[in-house]
Design a protein around this motif. Structure first.
Motif: not given
Lengths: 383, 383, 383, 383
Positions: D157-172
């Motif tokens: 969900n994060q690399i360096d300062d690039i953060e993913a928005p919240a994702v659902s379990f299904a999306e994950m």
């Protein structure tokens, strides 16, 4: 919990079934700096392996150990020692009749009842073959103990009603490996051998016992109460397949000794340290080693696998039937049990050596106070 | 590690010295929903306590247990049960001579040698007084087992060379608590009593043994190999103070039995389940319970505390000296050992009941599938 | 398993509920020869106890510890140290409404759902009151560590969004106990105090965090892999009630550091030993202590007991209802959490000191090679 | 203790070094009756293995697992599952310069300082290669959990300062395995990929984090206090190589939430059971699972092996020197860390499923009440 772990700091974990692909054992908690090779382990495996003589099963297992991890330049590194021993001579076919018709007094029924299934070839996990793992681990423990001056040995002191006279530790060491029975008293060994042959010829088997002894054990091993040295030896020895009794010191004979007779008075040794004048206490007082030799005895019942016809039932067909366990089986267990008993003794003692700080858990030389560049070369280039 | 812990899932942790302020035991892992009161525990403590008869020490300890935690409305809550038993009748004075002059075959020397010090009043941590904690914990285990149909009992089957004939479980239960020796065979009890008196009059003590038996044990308790039921019983029983031997099934007698004699054939019971026709295997096959009664025997050596004069040395003064352990001591251990052996048996069995899923670890009724509002009232208002 | 045990060699076992008769903790595995008194323990208990200031609950508990065992002449004996702390000011009445109507985000529901019952007075076993046991045990660990040159301290470094600037270990020690918030930076402490008051006046509570630091930790603590120092600290700290995050070294900030930035080059110290030039690694490399200070941070969420009205349901009546947790509660947890975090840090480190052979498990001076008559007097007469 | 064991009832024991002959793991405590094949395990090993893409090391390891024991007819037998994974592509030569000149922030120094030696090829025991064992064990845990309706997944969900928005379990589940970064948000994955490339081109590496989530976890997992679900997850996750932070629920963000904001009110679900209206508590209340999804986050620092020039010292020659860790290394750890985090989550949960009686320890179907002849065929003939 699978019952495949032994030891608190010197930790043994095993896997493997009699007719599976391989047996395996991981030893964790062996300190760094112990010189170790496969030969060190093979020596004891060869003492346990089948096919040594007419009185052991003829299964043809080389029992060749392969060390997969935990060494650098021939020394232990303080990280887990993984060992694998391949099974080479498994012939499962003859076990098919027993899949749902349990052999008398074997683990066939209890394993299936507990788990609803079992690995049935050669007795699977319940087979005494599994002790090959114990002996591999025990060989490392013995080597570590020897470095600290602790020597130990076991021998067969009784087969049926033939009992060996008392032998010294030196005699036990000298003679017990010279005869196939592994008795430290040569004449008795001969008589035992004959007796075993008789039972074998009848298609039957017979019980016996193993005496063990450890010398050079320092004062102070064992924790009070539940983890007394005697309690932990009790677990260790009662885990040996086919064991029905564990005794230390006077054992069952203690019933008829008075306190005055059994108590060991104190005197000073030449260095002015208190020492007991005798060793009727078996080297353990208040659950803790006294510095005297530790000795005791283990009874092994007759092997349950016998050619004689026996009655059983098939839980699947609902039929009563007779069966014969024809194959490659030992007519008596103590001779091959000797290295197993030694291993459990060694594993128990080495664990307490670590638990009591007698052996440093990180390095065998105990020097953890400063960074050590000379101690043991990290590289072959430095040797 | 202090050796004060027993059990994997049903966990016992103890503290306390013979002449300290209090003994204490914490039982963790007892599921919620077991009805429990101090009376349940007191009953067994009273069987172990001193001063019951002329053949037990006259120390005046009420051994009154106080439960400090783990209950709600008279039922266990699944959280730790803390118990404290105060010491009331400690008289340390007479132990002063032994501070640096160890009593023969006691733990005086080994404790001091291991730790460089020891709590010396009344034997401190090494005193069998500590088993009061075991019995308190064992009483809970027994109650939990009884709920599952497992009954167990022990009795004294030998004092010196006086051996009781075989008694049934029912006889053991009926008679063993009627006489001060705790032997299930009344006539033998009388003979034992006389023999004990003789030794006591001579200022000496004598050994003996305890037989134990568990009925209603389900099939499948015990893990293969190192954690076999016999191995864990071995540890449990060898931890009992003064124990020098542990036997189950045929015990040491197994040496002279052939495989054919000892093996138990299989037949079907009325429900069509396989059952062994006899129980020479002692209720354990392949390390796992077979459903047959589990039975065995424990040997306890003679008490080491005797009024007779003995030789010792004082490590501080460097003098050899004689000493007499005059005071309040048992002339024989098995009578008070009976509830201790029962407790260790119960603790071992209940642990395996949890480990094998026979008892649910969270709740005694095993219903953890859905939220339970009716099951057990959280409040007295709901009763 | 009841979750009431911590430590492998330095073993802590606890019992007790918030409104029960007493709390208790048994410490096993503390070596013999450590000077110890109730005052040593009381000092830390007083830092954790309620009623210290307006920002802690007003429950009136003296939290007076009583040591029941494990000492002789003011020194530990190597046997279990039993401690009991009586509960004096339990007022369960106000908890009756919550018996079947769980408080939001408390353990009320999960305990009852798991066990089918619970000790409900004051939150029972789930109450942070239980940490009084941890602090008692931790005080012993700290004393043992101090003897080996290991010093440790924690302080509150954030409340809500008020974050303290970096403070040195010396500042942490000097200032954190001077103010009720336990922040090592006095001006920030003042601001935190005001913020807490604001929330308290609103009938609400707020989160915060605790920073910890250990100095003088020797190289080599921690085992590879699953038992790395960071993994065991992770367990220890996440067990602290209300903890939602554990960080060591750079913590969550490590996401944005490159390898080159974070890596700590090596240089020689004055003695010619390799030392890292910086400590971005937080004192742990490969799971093992590097000799540099160990530091990290623990986040504690806001107390769940708040006077503000909340929604719940009664599982017995089936009604939805509102409830208010009016009573004696902390508006913020970190100030009283500081000694708890220190205790868990101390317990983790002392355990590894024993596991790595840095502290001898039998005696604090490590001399187990020969019988020791001078070391520590077994008797007051010798002092 | 070697730190190579994880789990109380579902027990994992590992061995192996990066450039040794083989890696190995023994799983004990997996109940009988679980269908299992090497393919089930290989699937997850392939997700962890090197050489998957440009952003993973190019070491050519097939990571082919061989199951050596514990199966009968494709089902587990309740006895230990031994697995071995051979190392095929070890090239130790390039590690020679580091034998006595430790790489910055690696385990080279601490291992050598602790043990006085080390297996140095490829980082030996300290290498993240060892997690191949964890993933093999975790695959079995996952399969067992899936049978009980527990599903779990992790993603980057994060690399360096690039953060993913919240994702659902299904999306994950749907997206995280589609891209080499293993991020459940495809667009973010692309950005992360570019950022990683940038650092890799500079000869540097970068940190990141992994989010994990478990759904279908029943109420009641976790023991009070030291063995709370959060504490054990803390240990599990902090053991993952390079981890510097563990968070669950709100994590570090909890500092700024008030009690009112964070507390989750209760309501009834459609079946009339109490359920929290939100899940700010992260699925754990009072240390015990609430029935809501469990979620959290793990921070992994940048890989320490970087081509950029760094400073070190040679403790043997006494020289300061520069070194470059040129070879086959990952520029970022989270993508390959995903299956490792999932494994530790699965191992922790399955252990608690057994500890709380949700999964029967002997058989997966939980029916241990009577002898089971139909349940699972002991022989292929019965199928």
């Amino acid at each position: 919990m699978n019952g495949n772990r032994f030891g608190r700091l010197f930790q043994v974990t095993t896997f493997g079934e009699s007719h599976g692909e391989a047996m395996g054992v991981t030893v964790s908690g062996c300190p760094a700096g112990l010189e170790l090779s496969e030969e060190d382990i093979q020596r004891d495996l060869d003492r346990r392996k089948p096919g040594q003589s007419k009185i052991t099963t003829s299964r043809g297992e080389p029992d060749a150990v392969s060390i997969k991890s935990g060494l650098q330049d021939g020394y232990t590194t303080g990280t887990p020692i993984g060992m694998v021993i391949e099974n080479k001579d498994a012939r499962s076919g003859k076990y098919e009749p027993f899949i749902t018709a349990p052999r008398p007094s074997h683990g066939d029924f209890t394993y299936s009842a507990k788990f609803g299934t079992r690995n049935w070839g050669g007795g699977g996990r319940s087979s005494a073959r599994e002790t090959v793992n114990w002996v591999a681990a025990g060989a490392i423990a013995k080597k570590l103990l020897a470095r600290e001056g602790v020597e130990l040995k076991a021998h067969v002191n009784q087969i049926d009603d033939i009992e060996a006279p008392a032998v010294s530790f030196a005699e036990m060491v000298e003679h017990s490996e010279e005869n196939p029975v592994r008795c430290g008293h040569p004449e008795t060994a001969e008589a035992m051998r004959e007796r075993i042959d008789e039972y074998q010829e009848q298609g039957d088997s017979i019980g016996g016992s193993i005496e063990f002894r450890a010398e050079g054990v320092p004062v102070g091993l064992g924790a009070p109460r539940f983890d007394s040295l005697s309690a932990r030896l009790g677990q260790a020895m009662m885990a040996v397949p086919a064991t029905t009794a564990f005794e230390f010191g006077l054992g069952t004979e203690a019933t008829t000794w008075t306190g005055k007779e059994r108590n060991d008075d104190w005197e000073f040794d030449d260095d002015g340290n208190p020492v007991p004048v005798e060793n009727d206490h078996g080297g353990i007082q208040g659950g803790i080693s006294s510095g005297e030799p530790i000795y005791g005895e283990v009874t092994l019942h007759a092997p349950t696998s016998i050619p004689k016809e026996q009655q059983t039932v098939d839980w699947e067909t609902g039929e009563e039937k007779t069966e014969q366990v024809i194959g490659r089986h030992d007519p008596v267990l103590p001779p091959r049990g000797v290295p197993v008993v030694e291993s459990m003794l060694a594993l128990t003692l080495v664990d307490f050596m670590l638990l009591s700080g007698r052996i440093n858990p990180d390095r065998v030389d105990g020097d953890v106070g400063e960074y050590d560049t000379d101690y043991h070369p990290s590289s072959p280039r430095n040797e």
